[in-house]
Design an enzyme around this catalytic site. Sequence first.
Site, PDB file in Angstrom:
ATOM      1  N   GLY A  50       0.816  -1.218   0.000  1.00 26.75           N
ATOM      2  CA  GLY A  50       0.000   0.000   0.000  1.00 26.75           C
ATOM      3  C   GLY A  50       0.843   1.258   0.000  1.00 26.75           C
ATOM      4  CE  LYS A  66       9.981  17.954 -11.736  1.00 20.63           C
ATOM      5  NZ  LYS A  66      10.385  16.606 -11.336  1.00 20.63           N
ATOM      6  CG  LEU A  72      10.394   1.377  -4.716  1.00 15.59           C
ATOM      7  CD1 LEU A  72      10.525   1.736  -3.236  1.00 15.59           C
ATOM      8  CD2 LEU A  72      11.480   2.086  -5.533  1.00 15.59           C
ATOM      9  CB  THR A 124      11.854   8.140 -14.475  1.00 16.51           C
ATOM     10  OG1 THR A 124      13.088   7.836 -13.808  1.00 16.51           O
ATOM     11  CG2 THR A 124      12.100   9.180 -15.538  1.00 16.51           C
TER      12      THR A 124
HETATM   13  C1  LIG Z   1      15.804   7.753  -2.365  1.00 13.01           C
HETATM   14  C2  LIG Z   1      14.623   7.647  -3.281  1.00 13.01           C
HETATM   15  C3  LIG Z   1      14.087   8.796  -3.848  1.00 13.01           C
HETATM   16  C4  LIG Z   1      13.004   8.695  -4.735  1.00 13.01           C
HETATM   17  N1  LIG Z   1      12.519   9.825  -5.350  1.00 13.01           N
HETATM   18  C5  LIG Z   1      11.564   9.701  -6.323  1.00 13.01           C
HETATM   19  C6  LIG Z   1      11.072  10.832  -7.031  1.00 13.01           C
HETATM   20  O1  LIG Z   1      11.437  11.976  -6.766  1.00 13.01           O
HETATM   21  N2  LIG Z   1      10.177  10.624  -8.003  1.00 13.01           N
HETATM   22  C7  LIG Z   1       9.713   9.378  -8.318  1.00 13.01           C
HETATM   23  O2  LIG Z   1       8.934   9.242  -9.260  1.00 13.01           O
HETATM   24  N3  LIG Z   1      10.110   8.317  -7.602  1.00 13.01           N
HETATM   25  C8  LIG Z   1      11.016   8.437  -6.633  1.00 13.01           C
HETATM   26  N4  LIG Z   1      11.415   7.337  -5.926  1.00 13.01           N
HETATM   27  C9  LIG Z   1      10.731   6.071  -6.137  1.00 13.01           C
HETATM   28  C10 LIG Z   1       9.390   6.080  -5.396  1.00 13.01           C
HETATM   29  O3  LIG Z   1       9.612   6.339  -4.033  1.00 13.01           O
HETATM   30  C11 LIG Z   1       8.680   4.746  -5.557  1.00 13.01           C
HETATM   31  O4  LIG Z   1       8.647   4.387  -6.906  1.00 13.01           O
HETATM   32  C12 LIG Z   1       7.270   4.838  -5.073  1.00 13.01           C
HETATM   33  O5  LIG Z   1       7.200   5.406  -3.791  1.00 13.01           O
HETATM   34  C13 LIG Z   1       6.620   3.477  -5.042  1.00 13.01           C
HETATM   35  O6  LIG Z   1       7.082   2.710  -3.969  1.00 13.01           O
HETATM   36  P1  LIG Z   1       6.371   1.328  -3.695  1.00 13.01           P
HETATM   37  O7  LIG Z   1       4.921   1.584  -3.486  1.00 13.01           O
HETATM   38  O8  LIG Z   1       6.761   0.408  -4.779  1.00 13.01           O
HETATM   39  O9  LIG Z   1       7.040   0.780  -2.371  1.00 13.01           O
HETATM   40  P2  LIG Z   1       6.848   1.179  -0.824  1.00 13.01           P
HETATM   41  O10 LIG Z   1       6.539   2.595  -0.633  1.00 13.01           O
HETATM   42  O11 LIG Z   1       8.062   0.644  -0.128  1.00 13.01           O
HETATM   43  O12 LIG Z   1       5.583   0.351  -0.345  1.00 13.01           O
HETATM   44  C14 LIG Z   1       5.647  -1.043  -0.076  1.00 13.01           C
HETATM   45  C15 LIG Z   1       4.346  -1.500   0.563  1.00 13.01           C
HETATM   46  O13 LIG Z   1       4.373  -2.896   0.689  1.00 13.01           O
HETATM   47  C16 LIG Z   1       3.911  -3.248   1.955  1.00 13.01           C
HETATM   48  N5  LIG Z   1       4.485  -4.540   2.322  1.00 13.01           N
HETATM   49  C17 LIG Z   1       5.771  -4.951   2.226  1.00 13.01           C
HETATM   50  N6  LIG Z   1       5.905  -6.206   2.693  1.00 13.01           N
HETATM   51  C18 LIG Z   1       4.673  -6.592   3.089  1.00 13.01           C
HETATM   52  C19 LIG Z   1       4.150  -7.777   3.664  1.00 13.01           C
HETATM   53  N7  LIG Z   1       4.934  -8.837   3.963  1.00 13.01           N
HETATM   54  N8  LIG Z   1       2.837  -7.844   3.954  1.00 13.01           N
HETATM   55  C20 LIG Z   1       2.011  -6.790   3.689  1.00 13.01           C
HETATM   56  N9  LIG Z   1       2.453  -5.638   3.139  1.00 13.01           N
HETATM   57  C21 LIG Z   1       3.764  -5.553   2.856  1.00 13.01           C
HETATM   58  C22 LIG Z   1       4.338  -2.124   2.876  1.00 13.01           C
HETATM   59  O14 LIG Z   1       3.548  -2.069   4.047  1.00 13.01           O
HETATM   60  C23 LIG Z   1       4.080  -0.930   1.948  1.00 13.01           C
HETATM   61  O15 LIG Z   1       2.718  -0.567   2.040  1.00 13.01           O
HETATM   62  C24 LIG Z   1      12.443   7.421  -5.008  1.00 13.01           C
HETATM   63  C25 LIG Z   1      12.947   6.297  -4.376  1.00 13.01           C
HETATM   64  C26 LIG Z   1      14.031   6.393  -3.525  1.00 13.01           C
HETATM   65  C27 LIG Z   1      14.578   5.157  -2.890  1.00 13.01           C
END
Ligand SMILES: Cc1cc2nc3c(=O)[nH]c(=O)nc-3n(C[C@H](O)[C@H](O)[C@H](O)COP(=O)(O)OP(=O)(O)OC[C@H]3O[C@@H](n4cnc5c(N)ncnc54)[C@H](O)[C@@H]3O)c2cc1C
Length: 638
Positions: free
Chosen positions: A65, A131, A384, A395
Amino acid sequence: MAGDAIDLVVGCHHRLYRQFLHGAFERREEVFAQRPFGNIRRADIGAVFGLTMTAALGSVVIVGGGTAGWMAAVAFGRLLGPAGTRVTLVESDDIATIGVGEATIPPIRTFHAMLGIDEDAFLLATGGSYKLGIRFEGWTRPGESYVHPFGQIGTDIAGVPFAAQWLRARQAGAAEALGAYSLEARAAEAGRFSRPIANGDSPLSRIGYAYHFDAGRYAAFLRAQAEAHGVIRREGRVDRVERGPAGIAAVHLADGSRIEGDLFLDCTGFRALLIQGTLQAGWTDWSQWLPCDRAVAVPSAADAAPLALTRAIAEPAGWRWRIPLQHRTGNGHVFSSRHCSDDEATATLLAGLQGEALADPRVIRFATGHRTRFWSGNCIALGLAAGFMEPLESTSIHLVQSGLQHLLRMLPTGAPPAPAIVDRYNRTMTGEFVRIRDFLVAHYHLNARTEPFWRERAAAPIPDGLAEKLALFRAGGRIFREADELFNEVSWLAVLTGQDAPVTGHDPICDALPIMAAANRLALIERVVATSLTHMPPPCRRAGTVGPGQDDLMPIAFVLAAAVINLNQLGFRPDDPKQAIVADAATSPLEWVVVDDAGKTVLTGRTTVGGDDAASGDHVHVARFTALTRSGSYRVWL
Ligand SMILES: Cc1cc2nc3c(=O)[nH]c(=O)nc-3n(C[C@H](O)[C@H](O)[C@H](O)COP(=O)(O)OP(=O)(O)OC[C@H]3O[C@@H](n4cnc5c(N)ncnc54)[C@H](O)[C@@H]3O)c2cc1C
């Protein structure tokens, strides 16, 4: 007539639908020159999709989420919910989201429009800001900077692309720096912003923009949207993944419950619980191209005068970002752990803050690369879990959107999904990642800095695709965009020239136009941009709010429709006299209308004919709208 209205609505949605699902093809014109969607009746989108989608998928389970999970949830809930697909999102309150990822690029506006997200509501809810591009500071050498702006730069000259004509004139000393021809670059630097306003062929009609937002608030905002579309949220930690003939059969939560599905979206972040932990989809490592492997992030107090741009500031072993939000500034330092320790990186970050730190700095480790198979069995990784490249060009969130777009075009019709569809998706996503990677590597490769990290980057081998791009640019400044490539010719031009990429000679096609004629056309374009800039409101502290602006001024954005309108000032105190001078040859009064941000007419009137004005040489009218006393943002139409 009712029939006409329905046709119009379906037509509009069909365009959005095409734009969303086939965005790759429309990107050529649309991505960095987005059009507003003011005339769309968003409430009808679901109904239109109800007619066109079939319920081949019984249930979709999204695990995670964060931004990726909730983007997927709102898209699937909105588009497949009406067709009968059950969408469930599982997230664990015990596992934090990544908490960064706050800068975006213009296609996100298509995503929001497609999903019926109201821009003002979104900006208010997420503390968001506008932006217009990214300013790269010190990337060629310390003290130098350039903006990679959104939107178009210039316009074709004598049938030849602007880039070619500008390069030739620049080499001859007959053109300004590239940024002079970009309204977005100049507005960003000048601290001005306006949403696009219908103004004929002027750059004001085509302003390209995106957003910054608070990542945590964005997920919460999307969650509310998704739940309104029937998405079911299950809180709980997935502690076991059950395999099945199609790939994954179900996920098991710590409380003992079992959630089964036809299709699983792995949005578990760097954990990649399903796609890697269970299905072993593999990892393609790109650390040889992009060796930064850590970031340290900290929020700080909001900027007093924020600019509508992301700042990317080069540092000895990486770079820092600054992202202005309404309620705080996001800061981070991306660095190579081979060249800099966590403590050194943190010290550099803190030394560069412009406001008080609002939390302890947090180090985030990451690997650069992507899942070898983004889609494996009945599981697709997004966010990610799918891969990561440093946020230099903002991106990653776009790649979530793009993954969703492709997935919605390639939804499986049965279990297991047809291998041809899976292969196609994997090839498409790999291509997207590769082309973005090449663009990022160009920023590092073309540098004249002296620190070991930067010398290493300049000397390191580069990917073949980038080598070809640079060779083509060197040979007369040619830029070719690959099919489905995110970044268009304008983006490449901005970064290649900003980074001082070598170029020899110019495209001979330009020589059909004498250099002085080209220089005159360039000067004209520059003047149009400069004039357009004066029509953009000054900074508004709470960008996106419809309420009072800075110091209770009432910013007036206005539209040049049939005539040239000159306001006596750009922002007014509510009780000030307000008038506009209109240059128009008409000898009888003209009707004018003032509309608010929601497009509602709040005042109408007729001009007073002023006659010939000796100073300007124009025949002028005066429009007085002093009766308007409620703070807000308005447009004047003639
Ligand atoms: C340093 C950094 C800077 C960034 N800056 C940018 C930016 O400026 N612009 C941009 O477009 N992108 C940026 N990104 C990328 C961006 O942050 C991600 O693409 C975006 O937030 C999506 O993350 P996510 O939802 O894939 O993962 P996360 O935010 O990590 O979410 C993972 C989810 O999975 C859940 N989860 C994990 N394991 C379990 C489990 N076992 N059971 C139940 N739930 C679980 C967690 O609770 C959480 O809800 C950046 C990334 C980093 C590392």
